[in-house]
Design a protein around this motif. Structure first.
Motif, PDB file in Angstrom:
ATOM      1  N   LEU A  40      -3.164   5.310  -6.335  1.00 49.35           N
ATOM      2  CA  LEU A  40      -3.962   5.551  -5.133  1.00 49.35           C
ATOM      3  C   LEU A  40      -5.195   4.650  -5.043  1.00 49.35           C
ATOM      4  CD1 LEU A  40      -3.707   9.448  -4.861  1.00 49.35           C
ATOM      5  CD2 LEU A  40      -2.245   7.681  -3.867  1.00 49.35           C
ATOM      6  N   LYS A  41      -5.814   4.352  -6.167  1.00 51.67           N
ATOM      7  CA  LYS A  41      -6.991   3.469  -6.156  1.00 51.67           C
ATOM      8  C   LYS A  41      -6.605   2.075  -5.638  1.00 51.67           C
ATOM      9  CE  LYS A  41     -10.577   1.563  -9.147  1.00 51.67           C
ATOM     10  NZ  LYS A  41     -11.069   1.437 -10.528  1.00 51.67           N
TER      11      LYS A  41
ATOM     12  N   GLU B 253      -8.033  -1.016   2.538  1.00 51.54           N
ATOM     13  CA  GLU B 253      -9.375  -1.445   2.953  1.00 51.54           C
ATOM     14  C   GLU B 253      -9.406  -2.930   3.279  1.00 51.54           C
ATOM     15  OE1 GLU B 253     -11.745  -0.011  -0.320  1.00 51.54           O
ATOM     16  OE2 GLU B 253     -12.046   1.952   0.629  1.00 51.54           O
TER      17      GLU B 253
ATOM     18  N   LEU C  43      -5.025   5.446   4.865  1.00 44.39           N
ATOM     19  CA  LEU C  43      -6.241   5.633   4.079  1.00 44.39           C
ATOM     20  C   LEU C  43      -6.767   7.068   4.242  1.00 44.39           C
ATOM     21  CD1 LEU C  43      -8.245   4.207   2.217  1.00 44.39           C
ATOM     22  CD2 LEU C  43      -9.507   3.479   4.231  1.00 44.39           C
ATOM     23  N   ASN C  44      -6.754   7.567   5.476  1.00 48.27           N
ATOM     24  CA  ASN C  44      -7.175   8.955   5.716  1.00 48.27           C
ATOM     25  C   ASN C  44      -6.278   9.944   4.979  1.00 48.27           C
ATOM     26  OD1 ASN C  44      -9.365   8.292   7.319  1.00 48.27           O
ATOM     27  ND2 ASN C  44      -8.170   8.320   9.210  1.00 48.27           N
TER      28      ASN C  44
ATOM     29  N   ALA D 209       0.830  -1.210   0.000  1.00 49.59           N
ATOM     30  CA  ALA D 209       0.000   0.000   0.000  1.00 49.59           C
ATOM     31  C   ALA D 209       0.864   1.260   0.000  1.00 49.59           C
ATOM     32  CB  ALA D 209      -0.936  -0.004   1.208  1.00 49.59           C
TER      33      ALA D 209
ATOM     34  N   LYS E 274      -5.803   2.219  -1.932  1.00 53.42           N
ATOM     35  CA  LYS E 274      -7.043   2.265  -1.152  1.00 53.42           C
ATOM     36  C   LYS E 274      -7.614   0.855  -0.983  1.00 53.42           C
ATOM     37  CE  LYS E 274     -11.560   4.434  -0.957  1.00 53.42           C
ATOM     38  NZ  LYS E 274     -12.663   4.991  -1.702  1.00 53.42           N
ATOM     39  N   GLN E 275      -7.633   0.072  -2.056  1.00 50.93           N
ATOM     40  CA  GLN E 275      -8.141  -1.306  -1.988  1.00 50.93           C
ATOM     41  C   GLN E 275      -7.295  -2.159  -1.032  1.00 50.93           C
ATOM     42  OE1 GLN E 275      -7.967  -2.385  -6.133  1.00 50.93           O
ATOM     43  NE2 GLN E 275     -10.098  -1.783  -6.523  1.00 50.93           N
TER      44      GLN E 275
ATOM     45  N   ILE F  55      -4.581   9.454   2.164  1.00 51.39           N
ATOM     46  CA  ILE F  55      -4.780   9.489   0.711  1.00 51.39           C
ATOM     47  C   ILE F  55      -6.176   9.983   0.322  1.00 51.39           C
ATOM     48  CG2 ILE F  55      -3.020   7.798   0.137  1.00 51.39           C
ATOM     49  CD1 ILE F  55      -5.190   5.730  -0.310  1.00 51.39           C
ATOM     50  N   THR F  56      -7.155   9.833   1.191  1.00 53.23           N
ATOM     51  CA  THR F  56      -8.497  10.351   0.856  1.00 53.23           C
ATOM     52  C   THR F  56      -8.545  11.870   0.994  1.00 53.23           C
ATOM     53  OG1 THR F  56      -9.254   9.770   3.082  1.00 53.23           O
ATOM     54  CG2 THR F  56      -9.791   8.239   1.312  1.00 53.23           C
TER      55      THR F  56
END
Length: 181
Positions: A151-152, A159, A175-176, A142, A155-156, A178-179
């Motif tokens: 980034l997609k 998650e 995750l926070n 990641a 994220k996967q 990159i969002t």
């Protein structure tokens, strides 16, 4: 006194053509009667090359799972297997998947900013994932996906770690991060 001797440099200085393979992968070079093997993975093939150079035929040897695994990694890194082929090759008993994932992990750790090497490391870890899952390896995947701008996919990966309750705190923080971008 800091004196380092590198055989590669000494050979090149004397006009030799130096060939190397990736870390810990087989590499045997024969030049006339001069035969070299790069590392322990080259031992068997080096011995066979010596037997051939002496005019004999080496006896048939079985390919071990480790040999097949290292051969697979070498083919992949030398672009002799494309990413689609990589998915087709997968078979639960074919390789040492922990070794493949570990090689990918080391490749990522030893690579500074070479996007191709980073992607190869991710691919080797991802290829092994159905048979060998390690949350630390996945967190590194990641982080590397973020580093190269995927980034997609990052994220996967994050998650999935959160869903499995592995390294949840670290995964949520990434995750926070990159969002927000």
């Amino acid at each position: 006194m800091n004196s380092h001797f590198f055989l590669e440099n000494a050979l090149k200085a004397k006009g030799a053509i130096y060939q190397k393979s990736n870390f810990m992968l087989e590499n045997v070079v024969t030049s006339g009667k001069f035969i070299t093997g790069q590392n322990p993975a080259s031992t068997k093939s080096s011995a066979e090359a010596v037997v051939k150079a002496l005019g004999n035929r080496p006896e048939h040897r079985s390919i071990t799972k480790q040999d097949a695994t290292l051969g697979f990694i070498k083919k992949f890194l030398n672009n002799q297997l494309d990413k689609n082929e990589l998915r087709k090759v997968s078979n639960a008993g074919s390789y040492h998947y922990k070794l493949i994932a570990t090689y990918g992990f080391i490749l990522i750790q030893d690579t500074k900013d070479d996007k191709g090497s980073l992607e190869n490391g991710i691919d080797l870890i991802s290829f092994s994932k159905p048979y060998f899952f390690n949350e630390n390896f996945q967190l590194l995947v990641a982080k590397t996906q973020i580093k190269i701008g995927s980034l997609k996919q990052a994220k996967q990966t994050l998650e999935e770690l959160i869903e499995k309750d592995f390294l949840k705190k670290e995964a949520l923080a990434l995750l926070n991060e990159i969002t927000k971008s």
